[in-house]
Every structure is written in structure tokens, then in C-alpha cells.
Design a protein around this motif. Structure first.
Motif: not given
Length: 344
Positions: A245-253, A296-301, A303-306
Motif C-alpha cells: 500500500a502506497g509503495l513508491l507514492i512518494e516518488l510520484d508525489a 515491459e516498456v511502460t516505465l520507459l514510456f 520516463a520519456i514523457v516526464v
């Protein structure tokens, strides 16, 4: 308003992409007095993140950081579900209110602990909150005994999955907290004081500002927002998972805060920009599924947008890009000139 140009442009681009791949993306239906649709789903998903990012914004405005909000999310949900699971009548509104109160009080205590370490002891914020980030997960696991606690409470489920006046209740709760925070911060001297502390804590102290209490207060507020978000997340799935629960939500915040135009070095901040950043992040999540991007490329996509968005917001990058476009070509040499001109 200039700071919102690029975030809004990216949000519009994501929505246009969603409409292109799903022509009914903007359609909203009214079923049983409740609104349903992709846009409503985005707002529902963005509500917990917006709350966590809201508290993070004020912490960052003072020049700090809070890595423990994800752990507070897990702890709040775990304690509330533990109390509700022990009730003889899980549908009791009074019992649910007690559970919610216990979770929020514990969140305030955890925030006060972070604030004490940072403002009083003088530990660096990233280290002070890292302690609770690690220990908090262990506390959440201790509360749940390492198991996923499942509850069957209608009143509790209302917090994260219920509706009121046709809209998701979690969205209304988040909107109310954001509105109250905006009024408190921007309609009083509090916002200016926070920016002063974040800009130069020592100078603000010499000017008579009680920076220690301000710093303590923002960490308490951040934990309170994380606790409310934890209640939303756990009630939405009617269970508490201390590990996930809430895992890595601090990074999104933190990412939402940066997208919104708040500087990580402290000082000036934007609550509206933070909320917009949270909506962009959740719209990006929906876009990934709408377009059908492979997992498998979701996180990469993402990251590119960000990266594109952050570069577009960077004044130095835009200035360098403009200079490169306006740079004149090399001057012509006699060898490059026509022979008739050289002879003349």
C-alpha cells in the motif's frame, strides 16, 4: 500562468491521444445517480496522489523532503482496517469513525516525529524521513501481522469507492482539503512565511520568523494528507496491505510537485501546479493502457514523457535551444565567394 503552459500542453496531448485510440474516452454516463467514465476514473485515481503531493509541496517549500509518506499511507490504512476487522458489526458508522480517527491521530504523531527530527534535532530531512520510510513499512507489517487484512464495511468503503452528489467521495474529500489548504496558505501570511523559510532559513530566523515551528507544522500536515490518502486507498479495495500500500507514492508525489513548477531547492511553490501534476501522472497511467503499450516498456514510456515535460519547463534548456536556432551561419570567406566578386 506561464508556468502552467507546458503542463497543460502535455495534459491536452495525452487526452487527445486517448481520444484517438478510444473515441468514447470523453463520454460520461450517469448510472444509478453516479457518474462513470474515463475522466472520472482519472480524478478518482488522482485524489490520493494529489493529497500526498499537496503535503509534499509545503515540505519542499521549506527546503525539505519527505520520503516517509508512502509508509504513512500503509500505516494509516493498516490501523483503520485492523480496528474495523475486530468490530462485531463492521457496518457500524461509529466504529468506522473511531478507526478513521485512530489512523489520522497516528499519522499526526508520525508527522510530528519527522518534524522533531528535522526542526529540533537538526537531522537532514532526507535522512530523517528515510528512517520512517524504512521503519514505517515494518510498523505497517507489524500492525497487519504480515497479512492482508480484509474488511467488509460499507461505511468505510464509502471513503475511497463511494459517491456523493453523483461524484466520487474521494474526489470531493481531496478537493475540500486542497481548497482549505489554498485558502489558509494563500489568503494569509503563511505562504509568504513558508517561502521565506525555504529561501533562507537563517535570514528568516533573524527576521523573527519562528521557522522551527513552521517546519514542524508542514511535516505534520504532510503526514495528515498521507494518512487521508491511506484511508482512501485501503477503503477502495476494502483491505490493508502493509507491504504494497502506497509503495513508491512518494516518488510520484515529488514528481507531481516538480511538474507543477515548485523548485526542489525550496522557496516559491504552487499548490495548483501540484494538483495539475498529479492529474498528469494519472492521465499518463490511463494513456498507457488506452494506447496498449506493452507492460515491459511502460516505465520507459512514462520516463520519456516526464523527461520531455521537465526539459520543456526548464528555462535554461529553452534559452539554449533558442540560441541554437538563432545562431547565424559562418561568415563567407574569399574562397567561398564567386570568382567575379573576387576579381572586382
Amino acid at each position: 500562468m506561464k508556468r502552467f503552459v507546458w503542463p497543460v500542453a502535455v495534459l491536452v496531448a495525452l487526452l487527445v491521444t486517448d481520444v484517438y485510440f478510444s473515441h468514447s474516452f470523453f463520454s460520461i454516463e450517469l448510472r444509478g445517480g453516479h457518474l462513470y467514465g474515463s475522466l472520472v476514473d482519472i480524478l478518482r485515481a488522482a485524489a490520493p496522489l494529489a493529497l500526498v503531493a499537496l503535503g509534499m509541496t509545503l515540505v519542499i517549500a521549506t527546503g525539505g523532503i519527505d520520503l516517509s509518506v508512502g509508509a504513512v499511507v500503509a500505516i494509516a490504512g493498516a490501523l483503520a482496517c485492523l480496528h474495523i476487522s475486530g468490530l462485531s458489526d463492521q457496518g457500524s458508522v461509529a466504529g468506522v469513525l473511531v478507526a478513521v480517527g485512530m489512523a489520522l491521530v497516528l499519522s499526526l504523531v508520525l508527522g510530528a516525529w519527522n518534524g522533531f527530527l528535522v526542526a529540533t534535532i537538526g537531522i537532514q530531512p532526507i535522512i530523517a524521513t528515510l528512517i520512517l520510510m524504512v521503519a514505517g513499512r515494518g510498523l505497517a507489517q507489524l500492525i497487519t501481522d504480515g497479512q492482508i487484512i480484509t474488511v467488509n464495511s460499507g461505511p468505510y468503503k464509502m471513503i475511497g469507492a463511494g459517491y456523493w452528489l453523483g461524484l466520487p467521495l474521494c474526489v470531493l474529500i481531496a478537493a475540500a482539503v486542497i481548497a482549505l489548504s489554498t485558502v489558509l496558505v494563500r489568503r494569509s501570511a503563511l505562504g509568504m512565511l513558508l517561502e521565506a523559510v525555504g529561501g533562507n532559513a537563517e535570514a528568516s530566523r533573524l527576521a523573527g520568523i519562528k521557522s522551527r515551528w513552521l517546519i514542524l507544522s508542514v511535516y505534520v500536515f504532510a503526514a495528515l494528507c498521507a494518512g487521508i490518502a491511506g484511508l482512501m486507498i485501503s477503503s477502495n479495495v476494502s483491505s490493508a496491505d502493509g507491504n504494497n500500500a502506497g509503495l513508491l507514492i512518494e516518488l510520484d508525489a515529488i514528481l507531481a510537485v516538480v511538474i507543477g513548477g515548485t523548485s526542489l531547492s525550496g522557496g516559491r511553490f504552487s499548490l495548483a501546479g501540484t494538483v495539475l501534476g498529479a492529474v498528469i501522472i494519472k492521465t499518463l497511467d490511463i494513456t498507457v493502457y488506452t494506447v496498449g503499450i506493452p507492460p515491459e516498456v511502460t516505465l520507459l514510456f512514462k520516463a520519456i514523457v516526464v523527461i520531455i515535460l521537465c526539459l520543456a519547463q526548464s528555462p535554461k534548456f529553452r534559452a539554449a535551444f533558442q540560441r541554437r536556432r538563432q545562431r547565424p551561419g559562418p561568415a563567407a570567406t574569399p574562397a567561398d565567394q564567386p570568382k567575379s566578386e573576387v576579381a572586382a
